[in-house]
Design an enzyme around this catalytic site. Structure first.
Site, PDB file in Angstrom:
ATOM      1  N   GLU A 180     -19.168   3.815  -1.721  1.00  0.00           N
ATOM      2  CA  GLU A 180     -18.380   3.128  -2.756  1.00  0.00           C
ATOM      3  C   GLU A 180     -19.147   2.987  -4.069  1.00  0.00           C
ATOM      4  O   GLU A 180     -18.580   3.131  -5.155  1.00  0.00           O
ATOM      5  CB  GLU A 180     -17.958   1.733  -2.263  1.00  0.00           C
ATOM      6  CG  GLU A 180     -17.033   1.732  -1.049  1.00  0.00           C
ATOM      7  CD  GLU A 180     -17.758   1.881   0.278  1.00  0.00           C
ATOM      8  OE1 GLU A 180     -19.011   1.861   0.293  1.00  0.00           O
ATOM      9  OE2 GLU A 180     -17.085   2.030   1.319  1.00  0.00           O
ATOM     10  N   ARG A 189      -2.228  -4.816   2.039  1.00  0.00           N
ATOM     11  CA  ARG A 189      -1.802  -3.973   3.156  1.00  0.00           C
ATOM     12  C   ARG A 189      -0.365  -4.323   3.560  1.00  0.00           C
ATOM     13  O   ARG A 189       0.324  -3.539   4.193  1.00  0.00           O
ATOM     14  CB  ARG A 189      -2.742  -4.225   4.341  1.00  0.00           C
ATOM     15  CG  ARG A 189      -2.512  -3.311   5.524  1.00  0.00           C
ATOM     16  CD  ARG A 189      -3.459  -3.671   6.665  1.00  0.00           C
ATOM     17  NE  ARG A 189      -3.451  -2.644   7.691  1.00  0.00           N
ATOM     18  CZ  ARG A 189      -2.518  -2.539   8.620  1.00  0.00           C
ATOM     19  NH1 ARG A 189      -1.516  -3.376   8.652  1.00  0.00           N
ATOM     20  NH2 ARG A 189      -2.583  -1.571   9.530  1.00  0.00           N
ATOM     21  N   SER A 215      -5.692   4.811   4.716  1.00  0.00           N
ATOM     22  CA  SER A 215      -5.381   3.382   4.654  1.00  0.00           C
ATOM     23  C   SER A 215      -4.889   2.969   3.272  1.00  0.00           C
ATOM     24  O   SER A 215      -3.929   2.222   3.144  1.00  0.00           O
ATOM     25  CB  SER A 215      -6.626   2.557   5.002  1.00  0.00           C
ATOM     26  OG  SER A 215      -7.121   2.924   6.272  1.00  0.00           O
ATOM     27  N   PHE A 235     -14.847  -4.096  -0.662  1.00  0.00           N
ATOM     28  CA  PHE A 235     -16.003  -3.259  -1.017  1.00  0.00           C
ATOM     29  C   PHE A 235     -15.976  -2.881  -2.502  1.00  0.00           C
ATOM     30  O   PHE A 235     -17.001  -2.851  -3.170  1.00  0.00           O
ATOM     31  CB  PHE A 235     -16.027  -1.979  -0.175  1.00  0.00           C
ATOM     32  CG  PHE A 235     -15.806  -2.215   1.292  1.00  0.00           C
ATOM     33  CD1 PHE A 235     -16.345  -3.325   1.925  1.00  0.00           C
ATOM     34  CD2 PHE A 235     -15.046  -1.333   2.048  1.00  0.00           C
ATOM     35  CE1 PHE A 235     -16.144  -3.552   3.279  1.00  0.00           C
ATOM     36  CE2 PHE A 235     -14.833  -1.555   3.399  1.00  0.00           C
ATOM     37  CZ  PHE A 235     -15.384  -2.661   4.020  1.00  0.00           C
ATOM     38  N   ASP A 266      -9.535  -7.455  10.760  1.00  0.00           N
ATOM     39  CA  ASP A 266     -10.914  -7.010  10.522  1.00  0.00           C
ATOM     40  C   ASP A 266     -11.858  -8.165  10.191  1.00  0.00           C
ATOM     41  O   ASP A 266     -13.075  -7.993  10.180  1.00  0.00           O
ATOM     42  CB  ASP A 266     -10.950  -5.958   9.401  1.00  0.00           C
ATOM     43  CG  ASP A 266     -10.346  -4.635   9.855  1.00  0.00           C
ATOM     44  OD1 ASP A 266     -10.330  -4.394  11.081  1.00  0.00           O
ATOM     45  OD2 ASP A 266      -9.887  -3.858   9.010  1.00  0.00           O
ATOM     46  N   ARG A 275       0.825  -1.216   0.000  1.00  0.00           N
ATOM     47  CA  ARG A 275       0.000   0.000   0.000  1.00  0.00           C
ATOM     48  C   ARG A 275       0.854   1.258   0.000  1.00  0.00           C
ATOM     49  O   ARG A 275       0.518   2.242  -0.651  1.00  0.00           O
ATOM     50  CB  ARG A 275      -0.993   0.003   1.163  1.00  0.00           C
ATOM     51  CG  ARG A 275      -0.379   0.064   2.540  1.00  0.00           C
ATOM     52  CD  ARG A 275      -1.466   0.306   3.585  1.00  0.00           C
ATOM     53  NE  ARG A 275      -0.913   0.247   4.937  1.00  0.00           N
ATOM     54  CZ  ARG A 275      -1.550   0.665   5.997  1.00  0.00           C
ATOM     55  NH1 ARG A 275      -2.758   1.186   5.891  1.00  0.00           N
ATOM     56  NH2 ARG A 275      -0.997   0.564   7.200  1.00  0.00           N
TER      57      ARG A 275
END
Lengths: 306, 314
Positions: free
Chosen positions: B54, B164, B33, B79, B113, B6
């Site tokens: 989104e 990530r 993020s 998403f 998450d 990222r």
């Protein structure tokens, strides 16, 4: 006194000239011009019903309700050039309620984006006239629409992108009232408000009927004036079957700076054909021979204002 | 220690996107993020944070692209490729629009998450959309190069699978990456491992260990999932006769599917073993714990190679 003339109105290649021209447009139409636009609308209705009857598919109700709205935008208010449809400084027109494509196509043909005889190929394999608008098939279409609400966000994207390069250009988005059931419409509304998109003009074809029944039964939207106002819009009302009223509402929207405007255009689903008016059956039904004959008699008999 | 994917992406988007005037960047309240914030700081007039919407974001990007813009859309892949799927299909794919979907936190990298934020289906979804080019990042340098390519050269729909996490460095500054390309990272006659993303480094690790045991393995990075380098797949499936597909993705619809489709339709018949998620969700946890628990490891690749070799000629 501004003389209305097809050539001048649709010649958008000389951008500065056309821009200046449209800023000077009067608040109301010349009576002759108005009568001309009304006669166009009458013909558009006849031709759309004829096409839909001949192909036995397509959406008559919402095509008939949006007729004057599209006519006002395409014939009076928007800057574009049918001979150079990709002219980058053009106004963008997005029929977010894409199922009303038959009326849009009829109008694009009148403006010579493509030959009128193509209209009879609508929805058939091999035709460039897809069931719902498609930019890679049909000249004059900006973006695919049909899945309801998505065209609205896309239109906002156009307005914001255009503002970076062509601050004088407007984006017109035409919503159906049933379409506003979609959550994405309200997401777009929040963004339009946040980004102060005053070059973004929404026209709601408020015809009060959706596929399954009356809009206030299928999904009651409540006080839509209050809703749009609460979402940060300048809310304008007009008679969506009066071309002049629609034009005036667009002028009013353009005069409002610092926020997006929505014109709630009161319309009748199936307008112009008595048995289709307000009847959800005619959202997307094939037109049988008997209904076709009755519809033609009414449309050709001049029952438009009845 | 290499940069996280990222960070590499965000830095590249800033470096190549800011000076490229038609680049517009969108984010849905995750710019800190996804690292699109790095672009936003330097080109605020070309950055739009649409809040948590989104659906709206992907459709807005579609509209912007029709005005000559090259639009980068940023949010968690979980998403982007699900909520954003309708606009991706009906507008971007159908309209052949110049929109770049940058899928942050792909695979299990949304680790703590949990499964709602993991993404093990994104390749299956995006691969099935006509006109999309699909890339998967397997290290920092590739992330930089592909981001540059997407910002400055590629015109049309593209999906770029990011992470990530930091992945071990595989490439050097002189490496280049193109749609339809692949990288043969080592060659061995006994088996071939087709891999993508995080699993490329795991495949290389496995190949090294297997070499010590006298098993010679070819490792290919299929970073361009679409278009896919069919010739390379056919060539090594035929020459080695034992194939492993290794992906941080559901076994359905991803790299395993793509490789097997090519092998069968091209007549490159060979036993195929898959290192992937066996059509289930993972769970909450540290990334390294999850990858271990669910078998995204060099050991799993080694075992799959041996199994594929044992099936030769059967």
């Amino acid at each position: 006194m501004i003389k209305y003339n097809h050539e001048i109105i649709f010649c958008a290649a000389e951008t500065s000239y056309c821009g200046a021209y449209f800023k000077e447009v009067k608040m109301s139409l010349d009576p002759k011009r108005k009568a001309y636009l009304e006669s166009l609308c009458r013909q558009f209705r006849i031709d759309v019903i004829e096409t839909l009857h001949s192909i036995q598919t397509g959406h008559p109700g919402g095509s008939l309700s949006v007729c004057e709205i599209l006519t006002a935008i395409f014939f009076e208010k928007a800057r574009f050039d049918a001979k150079n449809p990709k002219w980058p400084g053009r106004d963008r027109i997005v029929l977010s309620k894409g199922h009303a494509a038959p009326m849009l196509y009829r109008i694009l043909a009148e403006l010579e984006f493509f030959p009128k005889e193509d209209l009879k190929t609508l929805r058939q394999a091999g035709s460039h006239l897809q069931g719902h608008p498609s930019p890679n098939h049909t000249p004059g279409i900006e973006i695919p629409t049909g899945p309801l609400g998505f065209g609205y966000s896309a239109a906002l994207g156009m307005a914001l992108a255009q503002r970076l390069d062509y601050p004088d250009a407007y984006t017109y988005a035409i919503l159906g009232d049933g379409e506003t059931n979609e959550g994405i419409v309200w997401e777009a509304a929040m963004s339009a408000s946040k980004f102060k998109a005053d070059n973004f003009i929404t026209i709601l074809d408020n015809n009060h009927v959706q596929l399954d029944g009356p809009s206030n039964v299928i999904m009651p939207m409540g006080d839509i004036h209050a809703k749009w106002s609460a979402f940060g819009y300048n809310v304008i009302h007009c008679n969506g079957h009066d071309v002049e009223d629609v034009c005036d509402a667009i002028d009013e929207a353009k005069a409002k700076k610092g926020m997006p405007s929505i014109i709630i255009a009161e319309t009748v689903k199936g307008k112009g054909v008595s048995f289709m008016e307000g009847n959800n059956k005619w959202h997307g039904s094939a037109i049988d021979d008997e209904s076709y004959k009755k519809a033609m008699a009414e449309l050709k008999g001049g029952a438009l204002d009845a | 220690m290499p940069k996280s994917i990222r960070d590499a992406y965000g830095e590249a988007l800033r470096k190549y996107g800011v000076p490229t005037e038609n680049v517009i960047v969108l984010d849905a309240d995750l710019s800190g993020s996804t690292k699109s914030v790095l672009f936003a700081r330097e080109a605020p007039d070309r950055f739009f944070n649409v809040g948590i919407s989104e659906n709206n974001m992907v459709a807005m990007a579609a509209g912007m692209s029709t005005c000559g813009k090259n639009v980068f859309v940023n949010t968690f892949t979980s998403f982007l490729t699900t909520i954003g799927a309708c606009a991706s299909k009906a507008l971007i794919s159908y309209g052949k629009l110049n929109v770049k979907l940058a899928g942050a936190y792909a695979g299990l990298s949304g680790a703590y998450d949990g499964p709602s934020h993991h993404s093990l289906e994104d390749i299956a979804i995006m691969r099935a959309m006509p006109n999309f080019t699909v890339f998967v990042a397997s290290d920092e340098i590739m992330t930089d190069r592909i981001t540059k390519y997407l910002a400055q050269e590629h015109v049309g729909p593209a999906y770029f699978r990011l992470s990530r996490e930091a992945f071990p460095q595989i490439y050097s500054e002189s490496d280049t990456f193109v749609p339809g390309g692949s990288k043969v990272l080592c060659e061995g006659k006994d088996a071939v491992v087709f891999s993508m993303g995080f699993m490329v480094s795991k495949a290389l690790e496995a190949a090294k260990k297997l070499k010590a045991e006298g098993i010679e393995v070819t490792v290919v990075d299929l970073y361009s999932i679409k278009p896919l380098d069919r010739d390379t797949i056919v060539k090594y499936a035929k020459s080695t006769g034992a194939v492993v597909a290794a992906e941080e993705h559901n076994v359905i619809g991803g790299l395993t599917s793509a490789v097997s489709e090519v092998m069968l339709t091209e007549g490159a018949y060979a036993p195929l073993e898959s290192v992937s998620m066996p059509d289930r969700h993972a769970e909450t946890g540290k990334y390294s714990d999850l990858t271990k628990k669910f078998g995204f490891t060099a050991e799993a690749v080694e075992a799959a190679v041996k199994k594929a070799i044992s099936r030769k000629g059967k």
